[in-house]
Enzyme design. Structure first.
Site, PDB file in Angstrom:
ATOM      1  N   ASP A  51      31.470 -19.547  -0.503  1.00  0.00           N
ATOM      2  CA  ASP A  51      32.841 -19.195  -0.909  1.00  0.00           C
ATOM      3  C   ASP A  51      33.470 -20.342  -1.698  1.00  0.00           C
ATOM      4  O   ASP A  51      34.601 -20.244  -2.172  1.00  0.00           O
ATOM      5  CB  ASP A  51      33.698 -18.767   0.291  1.00  0.00           C
ATOM      6  N   LYS A 120      26.849 -16.156   6.345  1.00  0.00           N
ATOM      7  CA  LYS A 120      27.284 -17.418   6.976  1.00  0.00           C
ATOM      8  C   LYS A 120      28.747 -17.292   7.362  1.00  0.00           C
ATOM      9  O   LYS A 120      29.539 -16.700   6.629  1.00  0.00           O
ATOM     10  CB  LYS A 120      27.074 -18.603   6.032  1.00  0.00           C
ATOM     11  N   GLU A 122      32.125 -19.539   9.330  1.00  0.00           N
ATOM     12  CA  GLU A 122      32.638 -20.825   9.821  1.00  0.00           C
ATOM     13  C   GLU A 122      33.196 -20.660  11.234  1.00  0.00           C
ATOM     14  O   GLU A 122      33.917 -19.697  11.503  1.00  0.00           O
ATOM     15  CB  GLU A 122      33.744 -21.332   8.885  1.00  0.00           C
ATOM     16  N   GLU A 189      29.040 -29.833   8.240  1.00  0.00           N
ATOM     17  CA  GLU A 189      29.645 -30.462   7.069  1.00  0.00           C
ATOM     18  C   GLU A 189      30.483 -31.677   7.463  1.00  0.00           C
ATOM     19  O   GLU A 189      31.336 -31.609   8.361  1.00  0.00           O
ATOM     20  CB  GLU A 189      30.528 -29.413   6.339  1.00  0.00           C
TER      21      GLU A 189
END
Ligand code: KIV
Length: 271
Positions: A51, A120, A122, A189
């Protein structure tokens, strides 16, 4: 012989085997047919239709505005270009948080309309119900912990995450929950390298790092950043392999000059 040389199509199972063998997984983002084709030719293991397209393709400040329809457009262009790599698609903000039924229908749309191989999402515990529901439909899910750009307004900054014990403990617990739920891999991340190493050692599924040091199972970067197409974004973890911004600027300036000076087209370049 290394697995990446033997195997034609990369599956979630192949990534898992690579971790077991201690072979590093190379992953990059792509949002369009032309660049995805080059990544696949280069034998990248996995492509993320991130994204981050919201930033690098659409010019938004955050990943929040990108829509499901826009992600589907990017992902279907990428899938058409790829014959070897695993293609993972980011579920955009607002399509899975707080409503697992909507999460499943968003994931089904991605899989049916793009032909991608996985999605995916988050978050850890907060999105577990959605993760489980999507997995129950047979759709592979990759987790994403540490810095989660879709929650930028909650934190207000893109600084390194999980530097304090309580946040680090939560990250490890979330990674465990995602693994137990059945995720096939997790992106981590911008966290301290020691923490990322602990996660990669304790968790059996592949841990893909971005700004998480070298002791994880694989690496991912945003293609436009590592090629030097973007200039503004320069975190410590970003290695630039090219300066395409300057190269393109040079070529375009040259073209403009040629047109203005009536040098282009010449006799051989016309009918
Ligand atoms: O959207 C994206 O590009 C990502 C990577 C930074 C992991 O999520």
């Amino acid at each position: 012989m290394a697995l990446h040389k033997q195997v034609r199509k990369v599956t979630t199972h192949v990534l898992n085997e690579m971790k077991l063998r201690g072979e590093k997984i190379a992953m990059l983002t792509a949002y369009d047919y032309t660049l995805a084709r080059i990544l696949d030719q280069a034998q990248i293991d996995a492509i993320l239709v991130g994204d981050s397209a919201s930033n690098v393709m659409a010019g938004n400040d955050t990943t929040i505005p990108i829509t499901l329809d826009q992600m589907i457009y990017h992902a279907s262009s990428v899938v058409k270009a790829v014959s070897r790599a695993l293609v993972v698609v980011d579920m955009p903000f607002g399509t899975y948080q707080g409503n697992s039924k909507e999460a499943l229908s968003s994931a089904i749309r991605i899989m049916k309309e793009t032909g991608a191989h996985a999605v995916k999402m988050e978050g850890g515990k907060e999105v577990l119900e959605s993760v489980e529901r999507i997995l129950s439909a047979g759709i592979p899910v990759m987790g994403h912990l540490g810095l989660m750009p879709q929650s930028i307004h909650k934190f207000g900054t893109y600084v390194v995450r999980a530097t304090e014990d309580d946040e680090a403990d939560k990250l490890i617990e979330d990674a465990r929950l995602l693994q137990e739920a059945g995720c096939f891999a997790i992106v981590i991340e911008k966290v301290p390298a020691d923490l990322a190493r602990r996660v990669a050692e304790e968790i059996k599924i592949p841990i893909i790092g971005i700004g998480a040091g070298s002791h994880v199972d694989g690496q991912i970067l945003v293609l436009h950043d590592m090629l030097g197409l973007t200039q503004e974004f320069s975190p410590r973890f970003l290695r630039r392999y090219h300066n395409l911004n300057q190269e393109i600027l040079g070529s375009v300036t040259h073209y403009i000059q040629d047109v203005r000076e009536k040098d282009f087209p010449n006799k051989n370049e016309q009918y």
